[in-house]
Design an enzyme around this catalytic site. Sequence first.
Site, PDB file in Angstrom:
ATOM      1  N   ARG A  70       0.833  -1.098  -0.122  1.00  0.00           N
ATOM      2  CA  ARG A  70       0.123   0.199   0.113  1.00  0.00           C
ATOM      3  C   ARG A  70       0.699   1.387  -0.162  1.00  0.00           C
ATOM      4  NH1 ARG A  70      -2.561  -4.130   1.336  1.00  0.00           N
ATOM      5  NH2 ARG A  70      -0.515  -4.592   2.470  1.00  0.00           N
ATOM      6  N   THR A  71       1.704   1.361   0.882  1.00  0.00           N
ATOM      7  CA  THR A  71       2.531   2.705   1.181  1.00  0.00           C
ATOM      8  C   THR A  71       3.369   2.939  -0.196  1.00  0.00           C
ATOM      9  OG1 THR A  71       2.826   2.055   3.522  1.00  0.00           O
ATOM     10  CG2 THR A  71       4.020   3.883   2.812  1.00  0.00           C
ATOM     11  N   ARG A  93      11.282   3.737   4.043  1.00  0.00           N
ATOM     12  CA  ARG A  93      10.691   2.753   5.042  1.00  0.00           C
ATOM     13  C   ARG A  93      11.992   1.724   5.445  1.00  0.00           C
ATOM     14  NH1 ARG A  93       5.702  -1.279   4.421  1.00  0.00           N
ATOM     15  NH2 ARG A  93       4.862   0.614   5.233  1.00  0.00           N
ATOM     16  N   LYS A 106      26.310  -4.294   0.877  1.00  0.00           N
ATOM     17  CA  LYS A 106      27.636  -4.183   0.948  1.00  0.00           C
ATOM     18  C   LYS A 106      28.320  -3.534   2.085  1.00  0.00           C
ATOM     19  CE  LYS A 106      27.705  -3.260  -3.987  1.00  0.00           C
ATOM     20  NZ  LYS A 106      27.840  -1.995  -4.752  1.00  0.00           N
ATOM     21  N   HIS A 123       4.468   5.257  11.917  1.00  0.00           N
ATOM     22  CA  HIS A 123       3.927   5.098  10.248  1.00  0.00           C
ATOM     23  C   HIS A 123       3.143   6.214  10.366  1.00  0.00           C
ATOM     24  CE1 HIS A 123       3.100   3.935   6.603  1.00  0.00           C
ATOM     25  NE2 HIS A 123       2.803   2.659   6.674  1.00  0.00           N
TER      26      HIS A 123
END
Length: 313
Positions: A55-56, A106, A85, A139
């Site tokens: 969704r986001t 995120r 890395k 969030h």
Amino acid sequence: VPNPLFGKSIIWSQDFHPDILEDLFARTYRYTHQRSNSMLHNKRFVMLFYEPSTRTRFSFEAAIDDLGGSRISTESAMHFSSATKGETLEDTIRVMSAYGDCIVLRHPEEDAAMRARDFLQSQDIWTPIINAGCGKGQHPTQSLIDLYTLYKAFGRMKDLTIAVVGDLKHGRTVRSLAYLLGKFRGNKIHFVSPVELSVGYDILAYLNRHETPFTQSTSLDPYIEEVDAVYMTRTQEERFENKDDSKRLKGSYRLTTALAERMRRDALIMHPLPKVGEIDEEVYRLPQAAFYQQSDNGVLVRKALLEMMFSPN
Ligand code: CP
């Protein structure tokens, strides 16, 4: 006077003053009648997602496209960026800040968005960061969607009684929503969870400071007829230190049809999604089911948010 979000990062939901929320939701409503414009012409967004998202990420991308912006993106930065890395978040953010006008982040660590913003600002770089869900912290843009869904249904952001149910220890959407609900008089929250998955004391302390009443309980049953909304959440298995605990606690709560039918007809059944068995299949057909309204509102709210961040008026 520019609107208060102009040029700003979006890190915590408690930064949203009630006046900003009123403005944001008025703009959100306008986007129900206007799909596209060129608000973000010549603006490029960096979509930096270290954790999975449906969704986001897609709703931000849809919003950016509809407003005429462009984007560069990785859906799995943990594997497909130089994080693999050993590159630090700070180095990646510094580099990407030169490739775009805004970074949508995120990340599994709860302070990642704040660290990203602070690191850039320490170098006098003001590229805004949007917290698109960080660890078990917050969030904020999901909580804007949740509050908008409540506002649309009830016509107010105050005098609401909400039961939030499930893994409240690791669930970042509940934490962000609690911060928003605490800003309005008359709101009340029933926290329902296994004792091991109780909501953090920082949230309870915030609600006390804001004189927002709450209860803590292991059962939804006593509240089901009273509430304006039941907000179900999934057990965040990926955030447990002990996998046996996650297996034991998964499925602690399920909103059955029998339970849901005891809710007021005008009440809402909410879930930030993804849901994985917390709600009976048959509940989808009840008039209270609002979880797809939440995901539908995602694009609209994110358009309004981007408008406020990129337009002074
Ligand atoms: N609600 C939410 O954040 O969903 P995604 O994880 O799919 O983005």
